[in-house]
Enzyme design. Structure first.
Site, PDB file in Angstrom:
ATOM      1  N   ASP A 303       0.830  -1.203   0.000  1.00 48.69           N
ATOM      2  CA  ASP A 303       0.000   0.000   0.000  1.00 48.69           C
ATOM      3  C   ASP A 303       0.867   1.256   0.000  1.00 48.69           C
ATOM      4  O   ASP A 303       0.431   2.320   0.416  1.00 48.69           O
ATOM      5  CB  ASP A 303      -0.977   0.013   1.193  1.00 48.69           C
ATOM      6  N   TRP A 392      -1.345  12.345   2.724  1.00 50.38           N
ATOM      7  CA  TRP A 392      -1.823  13.303   1.726  1.00 50.38           C
ATOM      8  C   TRP A 392      -1.740  14.743   2.224  1.00 50.38           C
ATOM      9  O   TRP A 392      -1.754  15.675   1.417  1.00 50.38           O
ATOM     10  CB  TRP A 392      -3.261  12.991   1.318  1.00 50.38           C
ATOM     11  N   CYS A 606     -15.468  -1.448   8.987  1.00 43.98           N
ATOM     12  CA  CYS A 606     -15.872  -0.387   9.919  1.00 43.98           C
ATOM     13  C   CYS A 606     -14.697   0.414  10.475  1.00 43.98           C
ATOM     14  O   CYS A 606     -14.832   1.611  10.768  1.00 43.98           O
ATOM     15  CB  CYS A 606     -16.658  -0.979  11.097  1.00 43.98           C
ATOM     16  N   CYS A 609     -13.269   4.036   9.468  1.00 42.12           N
ATOM     17  CA  CYS A 609     -13.890   5.265   9.976  1.00 42.12           C
ATOM     18  C   CYS A 609     -14.018   5.271  11.493  1.00 42.12           C
ATOM     19  O   CYS A 609     -13.793   6.298  12.140  1.00 42.12           O
ATOM     20  CB  CYS A 609     -15.280   5.459   9.362  1.00 42.12           C
TER      21      CYS A 609
END
Length: 682
Positions: A303, A392, A606, A609
């Site tokens: 990733d 980011w 789940c 988040c």
């Protein structure tokens, strides 16, 4: 939509001959200007007088993701927060001028399951451009908030979604998307005419099925670096964040994402470099034709990606002026690349790195640790982990100090693929995070005491650290730097700080009463310089509540726009402490087998988040403190029936009663653990 007339400062219908992007008074794109430096040439606020900086106005925002970069054009501030709700605000007074809500959650369907909201927008030719989670690209008239055009840029029937900001360049607007971590997605970017919304060109970042033919010679070339039937898995390579327009070479430069699935042994039989995954790719800005590429992680399997911001600069290297691109991707190396040719100039680690010993400058390839690809039955601890040494949230480059300022993270993740059948692997259904590997994000040697972050000043020529300021926890804010010898950055502990850009000395701090992770901007109106930032915790950092040193509550944290100027005298409302506590649950009875079933579902669908170990970090409610899981009917109405979709809570219509019972049991078990501790975990 709320419509209102512009005030005297609103002049967004500027003639096309006057380019707002070239005016230092404005901030027209995610990175400020097309060079993506996150730099303001304004110097009215400087390291000597920043102590006089004060709050001018604030605006409360709704209870959705607010980690987004605003824009400022001719005295008007523009924001896109939550699910692409766009607002125009008088930058001097803080008065709302108009609001446009594209009603995204209701349209998103299953795409909402990785629902982070939008991170920014773009401006050009009197319009704002913003993507939506359901895959639209919108052109909105900046003067009055009316919709000029809408283009459906993504299929409606897969898990692709838009969270990153569009970029405007030379009469065009470009958008990418994400979704490769949860479904069979093949990446691409699309350029549209900024006036009409008509598609101009599209560039695919990984090859499709060879039997269907190739879109261009670049895809034919890339296909030679793949093996097996990769196209059945999509391949990945989504361009979900970084795109930089190089005006000097008329190039659109893409930061390409990771593989789908992550595991190279599944995706491509463990063979080949898999272009253009984890690559920086330059295209002709007019046609979308391939120019060059540089791949940071051949055969990507963790990733890792090259999706972090890319700053352009002209640097004196070895006595020669070079046009360079600088980037600090997830993998922990800082890269300086010749942006005219794609040739690597230098690369050095700026954090702890265990997956590679160095980048070979002759070949441009990493010298990998032999154990990094988690061979059969083995577990390897990766520094940095897939969260990245840099996320980011952007770094910044200051042309005056010639330093780059990086919001760095040091956190590991262990990998293995024990028990995973490679030949017959099938992705977990339902838009679940599934990379074909077993990552452990909370490993013993990178737990709460060892996962850290810092603001690092880095010399891109010498490839050495100049100064470093530790920041709390393994998550920190985006950066903005200015000609006033300043670096601005927020922290998760609720402070917004300014540092001397040359020395790192803290010269100003503001108690924001909420996490400040969004990147700030600076602009000028009527000769006065302002700084604006948005508060609130959101996006991908929300999964790691277990590692954060502070408690961040979804329900009570302040989501605000804060605007500052010299002499500002504004204040925030008095903060009322509301500790989060586990819900009382006298009827709870342990059931280890059922809790394990629930853990597996929670982890896949789940935790992204609501947090690893159900410890939330502010993007979504902490379910251990909620009464909803205590009631089977209430839980089903939220999770399966989708009554909270307008709030951003996705619907899982395929969940059976047994699935719901298992997830409920797991959440209640985690709440029970919390109740037994002497002090609240979060």
């Amino acid at each position: 939509m709320i419509a209102a007339a512009c005030l005297s400062t609103c002049t967004t219908d500027t003639p096309e001959a006057a380019d707002p992007a070239q005016d230092a008074a404005n901030w027209t794109g995610f990175g400020g200007n097309s060079d993506e430096q996150h730099y303001s040439a304004l110097d009215q606020i400087d390291a000597d007088n920043v102590g006089e900086l004060g709050l001018v106005w604030s605006m409360d925002l709704p209870q959705q993701n607010s980690v987004s970069a605003p824009l400022a054009v001719d005295g008007v501030l523009y924001t896109a927060t939550g699910y692409s709700v766009v607002r125009a605000i008088d930058a001097v007074t803080g008065k709302l001028l108009w609001e446009y809500d594209p009603q995204v959650p209701e349209a998103a369907g299953r795409k909402l399951r990785q629902g982070w909201g939008i991170r920014g927008l773009a401006y050009g030719e009197g319009r704002l451009y913003v993507g939506t989670h359901d895959g639209r690209l919108l052109g909105i008239n900046a003067k009055d908030g009316t919709l000029a055009w809408s283009a459906q840029t993504l299929p409606k029937d897969n898990a692709s979604f838009i969270s990153g900001p569009a970029r405007y360049f030379d009469g065009k607007v470009i958008i990418g998307f994400g979704g490769g971590d949860v479904s069979d997605v093949r990446g691409y970017v699309t350029a549209y005419d900024a006036k009409t919304g008509s598609q101009l060109w599209r560039f695919w970042t990984v090859p499709g099925n060879p039997s269907d033919g190739f879109e261009n010679k670049a895809m034919e070339m890339a296909a030679k670096t793949w093996a097996g039937e990769w196209w059945k898995y999509g391949g990945g390579g989504t361009v979900w964040n970084a795109m930089t327009y190089d005006r000097s070479t008329n190039s659109m430069i893409l930061g390409v994402g990771n593989g789908s699935p992550w595991n190279h042994k599944i995706r491509s039989e463990g063979k080949g470099d898999n272009l253009f995954l984890a690559s920086i790719v330059a295209l002709d800005a007019d046609t979308g034709e391939y120019k060059w590429h540089y791949q940071v992680n051949p055969g990507e399997s963790w990733d890792y990606n090259a999706s972090m911001d890319m700053e352009l600069a002209d640097l004196d290297i070895g006595g020669q002026q070079r046009k360079v691109l600088m980037t600090a991707p997830k993998n922990g190396f800082f890269y300086v690349i010749d942006r005219t040719t794609g040739k690597l100039i230098s690369a050095e680690p700026f954090v702890k790195v265990s997956w590679a010993s160095k980048i070979d400058l002759k070949t441009g390839r990493p010298v990998e640790n032999p154990d990094a690809r988690y061979a059969d039955g083995k577990t390897f601890t990766m520094w940095p982990g897939p969260v990245g040494a840099h996320t980011w949230l952007p770094m910044a480059y200051n042309p005056k100090t010639r330093l780059v300022y990086i919001p760095a993270i040091e956190m590991a993740t262990s990998y293995n693929d024990v028990g995973i059948e490679r030949k017959n692997w099938k992705r977990t259904p339902g838009n679940a995070v599934d990379g074909g590997a077993n990552p452990n994000f909370v490993v013993p040697d990178a737990g709460p005491t060892n996962a850290t972050s810092a603001l690092i000043a880095w010399d891109p020529v010498t490839q050495k650290q100049v100064w470093k300021v530790p920041t709390p926890g393994p998550w920190n804010g985006g950066i903005m730097t200015t000609a006033g010898n300043l670096v601005f950055q927020g922290r998760i502990d609720g402070t917004f700080d300014a540092y001397a850009a040359d020395t790192g000395k803290k010269v100003w701090s503001f108690a924001a009463q909420a996490p400040v992770t969004a990147p700030p901007i600076s602009y000028s109106v009527n000769g006065k310089q302002y700084v604006t930032v948005i508060t609130g915790m959101g996006t991908s950092g929300s999964a790691f509540g277990t590692l954060l040193p502070v408690s961040i509550d979804y329900r009570t944290q302040a989501r605000r726009i804060l605007t500052f100027a010299i002499g500002g005298k504004g204040t925030l409302p008095k903060q009322v402490a509301t500790p989060v506590e586990p819900v009382a649950d006298p009827d709870y009875t342990a059931d280890a087998a059922l809790e394990l079933q629930g853990l597996m579902k929670f982890a896949r669908q789940c935790a992204v988040c609501h947090g690893v170990d159900a410890i939330a970090a502010g993007h979504a409610p902490d379910l251990r403190a909620s009464s909803v899981p205590l009631d089977a009917a209430a839980f089903a109405s939220v999770v399966r029936d989708g009554i909270l979709v307008p709030n951003g809570m996705p619907r899982f219509e395929e969940y059976t009663d047994a699935d719901l019972a298992a997830v409920r049991q797991y959440i209640r078990a985690e709440a029970a653990k919390w109740r037994t501790t002497a002090k609240p975990q979060k």
